[in-house]
Design an enzyme around this catalytic site. Structure first.
Site, mmCIF file in Angstrom:
data_model
loop_
_atom_site.group_PDB
_atom_site.id
_atom_site.type_symbol
_atom_site.label_atom_id
_atom_site.label_comp_id
_atom_site.label_asym_id
_atom_site.label_seq_id
_atom_site.Cartn_x
_atom_site.Cartn_y
_atom_site.Cartn_z
ATOM 1 C CD GLU A 182 37.261 53.616 43.216
ATOM 2 O OE1 GLU A 182 36.396 52.742 43.048
ATOM 3 O OE2 GLU A 182 38.460 53.355 43.416
ATOM 4 C CD GLU A 259 39.683 53.665 47.879
ATOM 5 O OE1 GLU A 259 39.719 52.513 47.416
ATOM 6 O OE2 GLU A 259 38.643 54.337 47.979
HETATM 7 C C1 GLA Z 1 37.508 51.064 45.546
HETATM 8 C C2 GLA Z 1 36.551 51.749 46.516
HETATM 9 C C3 GLA Z 1 36.757 51.289 47.934
HETATM 10 C C4 GLA Z 1 36.891 49.796 47.996
HETATM 11 C C5 GLA Z 1 38.034 49.347 47.106
HETATM 12 C C6 GLA Z 1 38.260 47.862 47.076
HETATM 13 O O1 GLA Z 1 38.685 51.670 45.521
HETATM 14 O O2 GLA Z 1 36.683 53.148 46.450
HETATM 15 O O3 GLA Z 1 35.659 51.717 48.678
HETATM 16 O O4 GLA Z 1 35.711 49.222 47.569
HETATM 17 O O5 GLA Z 1 37.739 49.696 45.784
HETATM 18 O O6 GLA Z 1 38.469 47.372 48.322
#
Ligand code: GLA
Ligand code: CA
Length: 800
Positions: A182, A259
């Site tokens: 991210e 995710e």
């Molecule tokens: C983002 C991150 C994950 C985690 C989620 C929240 O998507 O990539 O590693 O921190 O947020 O749980």
């Protein structure tokens, strides 16, 4: 010709054999509109689990549980800081044996997606980066800082030694590897992301599919042409909207939600988070019906044992020890109602085959009767060699985690004064061994009023560090006292600020050996006294009274190490309850279980039965505050949602409500309906410290308002930093779901401020920008769910 026939035969065989990770070399790549596994269309149904959050003896059980949900892949992060706890010393054994974890997945017919960072976020200490990087004070993390990049390369190569032999091209289960994590939520730096890509490509080879994950609102910032792009979003999100932009830019690309958040993580001091099972299952059903691949984050969250839980920002919001995440497989590996609902839906997409069986739990659940922790050793018994001078950070002392004791002598101060500094994270202040008060970073506190003192009075500040921030720019999170400590006095309206000097810095590392040694030493002295071998005043005896010395204080608190034992005739998983304790760390039979804090919401710690034994078991609690009662018991259910707060989290104190009656709004009008960001520019710049957003109606015509994120735009038209923001006032907040005002600037598009039904218009949210700012406009994001529930229609905004 014959070759072709055999090939065709093989292909048709593949089409009917269950798609599971078989031994033998293969391929995985992005094809037209779909992923291709050995040349055939393949939908990734991945279950995210983190091997360090599961005790190794339970790994296979958890993998089998994921398989029983109809998943075909396991998705893992690799946490740099758990493998390289000391610079240059790597550990890939035992619970850190990531290659073994991948082989277990393969043995159970699962493919693997690896996300080796270097940064991972994951509510993990410093987002997976090792704390010792901060010994180089000016390091630029997640950028092309030469030292950072040098260490990244060494780490990734070490991981590669473990995992590169396990790619699908080499006959292993690994089908894809992620580049960074991210990055769009951190910055815009294609050269850096490219450097990480090149590093990983060099290690895993040209053939292995590499991808990058981001949010639909920011993936273009760092999107590299030759990588697969995937989107992250949570339960309830409007799925078509999430893939719209990707579809425009790359109409032929396979779609994947890398995710899909099944639930959410918990922070200290706020309620346990849950997300409805139905929303999660519907979302996954929709994705599967459209051939969209996913990874369910988390399918099984597990536990952030020891000091591995991280913290969020803006502000400082440390995460609890449990990483249950309201996932379908709960913290201790059992199926939840969400699990069964999901399994039922997944069966539709299992090619008409029977679902894999749900495995039996490796251990029963047991209870432990209440027992007392009778042994005690004060902090002093664990002190290391003092260092004199200015206040030092943990990092300067060469310590990753734990607490520090800072002491100095004060000059005479005839009246009250204010002690000010940056204390990371939880400071307790004592003068002449008397407790004065605390300075809690979670509450944004930076100062404390102290009484008049005589010359030479001893000031002691004990600072406990919690997890380092794992998200956003604040990941460079030094611990201990950062910078100077000052005392401000006021006499006859004249303010005087003095910087306190000549400190003694003492590190109190948080590890089992330190704790056990301190307790053994005090016990040794006590045993000798009991045996009549030592008489009179023994210096070490003072330890047993605690450094607070005074009888009165020692009655109410005993900060330090406490030890007790319990006996078992049968071993099993249990949940040790610490609700009578203050704040600190727990070790059971030498295993670091995690942090405790009386404020909750988590009051029990998960103890895997595989760490217990028949007969005598040892519990050590390092309590920096001290318990009300030094008792513990084991229950058969976790307590993850019991708050014991001094004050509610709501911001509805009417005295904080600014009077806007005679103010002219900086802007007013109507927002559009639907999902996605909207920008409003003011007709002229406005100066002020408070941003007041008044919602007068909603798009749906009901009275519940919800806002996911807000940015203010500065004089250059760019977003102002939200680091210093706090919520001053909110007329209504749905505290049950943690939909408090601060959720509009927590950097998370899936979390939101929401008012309570029936609270009535107008709704008002007031944000303190931290200092006076020039504001030229603002950006607004409604909820990410289909139809943007709670989205505002008529609004007024004031800068005051
Ligand atoms: C983002 C991150 C994950 C985690 C989620 C929240 O998507 O990539 O590693 O921190 O947020 O749980
Ligand atoms: Ca938010």
């Amino acid at each position: 010709m014959r070759r072709q026939i055999i090939f065709a035969l093989l292909l048709s065989l593949l089409a009917i054999t269950p798609v599971s990770a078989q031994k033998g070399k293969g391929t995985f790549e992005a094809g037209k509109g779909t992923f291709l596994l050995n040349g055939k269309p393949f939908v990734v149904k991945a279950a995210e689990v983190h091997y360090p959050r599961i005790p190794q003896p339970y790994w296979e059980h958890r993998i089998k549980m994921c398989k029983a949900l109809g998943m075909n892949t396991i998705c893992i992060y690799v946490f740099w800081n758990i493998h390289e706890q000391k610079e240059g010393e790597f550990d890939f054994t035992g619970n850190n044996d990531v290659a073994q974890f991948c082989r277990l997945a393969q043995k159970n017919g699962m493919y693997v997606i690896v996300r080796p960072g270097p940064y991972v976020c994951a509510e993990w200490e410093m987002g997976g980066l090792p704390w010792w990087l901060l010994k180089k004070k000016d390091i630029r993390l997640r950028e092309q800082d030469p030292y950072f990049m040098e260490r990244v390369k060494i780490f990734e190569e070490k991981v590669g030694e473990q995992l590169a032999p396990l790619t699908i091209q080499n006959g292993g289960p690994i089908i894809m590897v992620q580049v960074e994590n991210e990055y769009g939520s951190y910055g815009e730096d294609k050269p850096y992301v490219s450097a990480i890509r090149d590093c990983l490509r060099g290690i895993y080879g040209k053939e292995l599919a590499l991808f990058q994950c981001d949010w639909s609102s920011n993936f273009e910032k760092n999107g590299l042409d030759d990588l697969v792009w995937t989107m992250n979003f949570g339960t309830g999100a409007n799925i078509d909207q999430q893939f719209r932009r990707l579809g425009q830019l790359r109409p032929d690309a396979p779609k994947m939600c890398s995710e899909f958040w099944s639930g959410w993580f918990d922070k200290w001091g706020a309620r346990h988070e849950t997300r409805p099972a139905k929303d999660m299952v519907d979302g996954m059903d929709e994705m599967l019906s459209k051939g969209i691949s996913f990874s369910l984050y988390m399918t099984h969250g597990g536990t952030s044992f020891g000091h591995w839980a991280g913290a969020n920002s803006p502000g400082f919001a440390p995460d609890v020890t449990s990483y249950d995440y309201d996932a379908p497989i709960n913290e201790y590996g059992q199926a939840t109602p969400k699990f069964w609902e999901l399994r039922k839906m997944m069966e539709k997409y299992n090619d008409g085959k029977k679902m894999p069986t749900v495995p039996k739990a490796p251990m029963p659940i047991i209870t432990v009767p209440k027992f007392e922790l009778k042994e005690f050793a004060p902090f002093m018994a664990a002190m290391t060699k003092p260092v004199n001078g200015a206040p030092k950070t943990f990092e300067e002392m060469g310590m990753g985690w734990g607490a520090m004791m800072y002491s100095t002598r004060l000059p005479e101060i005839a009246s009250q004064s204010v002690l000010t500094g940056e204390f990371h994270d939880f400071a307790q202040v004592f003068i002449d061994k008397k407790y004065i008060g605390k300075i809690d970073r979670v509450k944004n506190e930076k100062s404390l009023t102290i009484p008049a003192v005589k010359k030479g009075a001893e000031l002691i500040i004990i600072v406990e560090g919690m997890g380092r921030i794992n998200f956003g720019r604040a990941i460079k999170d030094f611990k201990g006292i950062v910078g100077n400590v000052t005392l401000t006095t006021e006499t006859d309206d004249v303010e005087m600020v003095m910087t306190l000097k000549n400190w003694m810095n003492v590190a109190i590392p948080d590890d089992y050996e330190t704790a056990a040694k301190a307790l053994d030493m005090v016990k040794g002295v006590n045993d000798q006294i009991a045996a009549g071998k030592v008489k009179g005043s023994v210096p070490a005896l003072a330890f047993t009274q605690g450094y607070e010395g005074s009888k009165k204080l020692s009655d109410i608190m005993k900060p330090g190490y406490h030890r007790g034992y319990f006996n078992l005739s049968k071993v099993g998983d249990t949940f040790l309850n610490f609700e009578t304790w203050g704040k600190g760390q727990v070790y059971v039979n030498g295993h670091a279980l995690g942090r405790i804090w009386s404020i909750g919401p988590q009051q029990t710690l998960y103890v895997p039965g595989c760490w217990l034994k028949k007969g005598k078991n040892e519990v050590i609690v390092l309590d920096v505050v001290g318990p009300k009662e030094a008792v513990v018991w084991g229950q058969d259910k976790p307590e993850l949602n019991k708050l014991q707060l001094e004050k509610s989290n709501k911001h509805n104190n009417i005295g904080d409500k600014p009077d806007l009656n005679s103010d002219t709004p900086a802007a007013q009008g109507q927002f559009n309906g639907g999902n996605g960001w909207q920008t409003v520019k003011f007709s002229s710049p406005k100066k002020g410290r408070l941003l007041c957003l008044e919602a007068l109606s909603t798009q749906a015509g009901d009275d519940v308002v919800a806002i996911a994120e807000i940015y203010a735009l500065g004089s250059d038209g760019k977003r102002l930093s939200r680091e210093p923001w706090t919520t001053k006032y909110a007329d209504s907040e749905n505290e049950n779901g943690n939909h408090t005002g601060d959720k509009v600037y927590d950097l998370q598009e899936s979390t939101y401020w929401q008012t309570v039904k029936g609270a009535g218009f107008p709704h008002l949210l007031v944000i303190d920008l931290g200092s006076e700012q020039t504001v030229t406009g603002f950006e607004y994001l409604p909820r990410a769910e289909q139809g943007a529930p709670g989205s505002v229609k008529n609004y007024k905004i004031f800068i005051k």
